[in-house]
Design a protein around this motif. Structure first.
Motif, mmCIF file in Angstrom:
data_model
loop_
_atom_site.group_PDB
_atom_site.id
_atom_site.type_symbol
_atom_site.label_atom_id
_atom_site.label_comp_id
_atom_site.label_asym_id
_atom_site.label_seq_id
_atom_site.Cartn_x
_atom_site.Cartn_y
_atom_site.Cartn_z
ATOM 1 N N VAL A 1 -3.793 3.092 0.945
ATOM 2 C CA VAL A 1 -4.501 2.275 -0.045
ATOM 3 C C VAL A 1 -3.572 1.882 -1.192
ATOM 4 C CG1 VAL A 1 -6.692 3.411 0.506
ATOM 5 C CG2 VAL A 1 -5.344 4.207 -1.455
ATOM 6 N N ARG A 2 -4.009 0.884 -1.898
ATOM 7 C CA ARG A 2 -3.386 0.504 -3.160
ATOM 8 C C ARG A 2 -4.482 0.516 -4.215
ATOM 9 N NH1 ARG A 2 -1.944 -5.505 -5.373
ATOM 10 N NH2 ARG A 2 -1.125 -4.849 -7.385
ATOM 11 N N HIS A 54 -6.593 -2.478 0.744
ATOM 12 C CA HIS A 54 -6.173 -1.842 1.997
ATOM 13 C C HIS A 54 -7.208 -0.770 2.356
ATOM 14 C CE1 HIS A 54 -2.542 -4.198 1.901
ATOM 15 N NE2 HIS A 54 -2.196 -3.697 0.720
ATOM 16 N N ARG A 79 0.848 -1.197 0.000
ATOM 17 C CA ARG A 79 0.000 0.000 0.000
ATOM 18 C C ARG A 79 0.878 1.239 0.000
ATOM 19 N NH1 ARG A 79 1.212 2.103 4.753
ATOM 20 N NH2 ARG A 79 1.339 0.795 6.620
#
Length: 236
Positions: A163-164, A172, A88
């Protein structure tokens, strides 16, 4: 566009097992999108929202600095914690009992194709939820997540985010401190930001424990409004 989201509450679950499960769901959505493009198909992509509580774990994002972890392997073991480098964004963070962790695994093409907007909506969901508890939470310029008393010497972070996204599919998410043991944050430089404190909802409210089920209900309500989405629980 499919705006329904399958809600799964995984309960208390190991970080690596949950990460592997996220990857599985993420890959399923991406594979569907690839098939649609290659074969000119029109298969609907799924969306998921996972709630989970992890045992003590530290995770380092792909742009993070390992020196922000202040423990060696022996010390990690002594504290009953694990450590993972993950895929992430963001730096180092802590997950553990007393946190509400949420992993939205969405095909953003079902909603909007704007990662910046996605992150701001996640932050807004937290801000609106905390407002229901009488707390004025805010964004901090240049720093992701949600904070209290921004711009003062008492600024403190209550929710971390990372986040990804690939092919507009997310994984995530966020970790909101509800009844967290804040001592575990002393072992890292949270998100690589020095001199900023961390807090938890129960500490801010001056109570021993806040209902995590109630917090989850509020989060989902605001998420559904912001994303114009509808949640459903998968029937076994």
């Amino acid at each position: 566009m499919n705006k329904t989201i399958e809600l799964q509450d995984l309960g208390y679950k190991d970080y690596k097992q949950t990460w592997d499960y996220q990857e599985q769901l993420f890959k399923g959505i991406v594979d569907t999108k690839i098939k649609n493009r290659r074969e000119d198909a029109n298969l609907q992509t799924h969306n998921y929202f996972l709630f989970v509580e992890h045992p003590h774990v530290y995770t380092l994002g792909k742009s993070g600095d390992l020196s922000n972890l202040l423990l060696n392997e022996t010390q990690l073991a002594e504290k009953g914690a694990t450590f993972y480098k993950i895929n992430r964004g963001g730096d180092i963070t802590y997950h553990g009992p007393g946190q509400v962790v949420g992993y939205p695994i969405l095909d953003l093409e079902n909603f909007f194709t704007d990662i910046h907007k996605y992150l701001r909506f996640l932050e807004e969901m937290i801000i609106l939820t905390l407002a229901e508890y009488g707390l004025k939470a805010e964004r901090s310029p240049g720093e992701t997540g949600v904070w209290l008393d921004v711009g003062t010497p008492f600024a403190r972070k209550i929710c971390a985010m990372g986040v990804r996204a690939s092919r507009w599919v997310t994984m995530h998410g966020f970790a909101l401190n509800v009844n967290a043991n804040l001592g575990y944050f002393d072992n890292i430089i949270p998100c690589g930001i020095r001199g900023k404190a961390v807090t938890s909802l129960n500490v801010e409210l001056g109570v021993k424990e806040v209902s995590t089920d109630e917090v989850k209900e509020k989060l989902l309500k605001h998420f559904a409004t912001l994303f114009q989405a509808e949640f459903f629980n998968k029937q076994n």
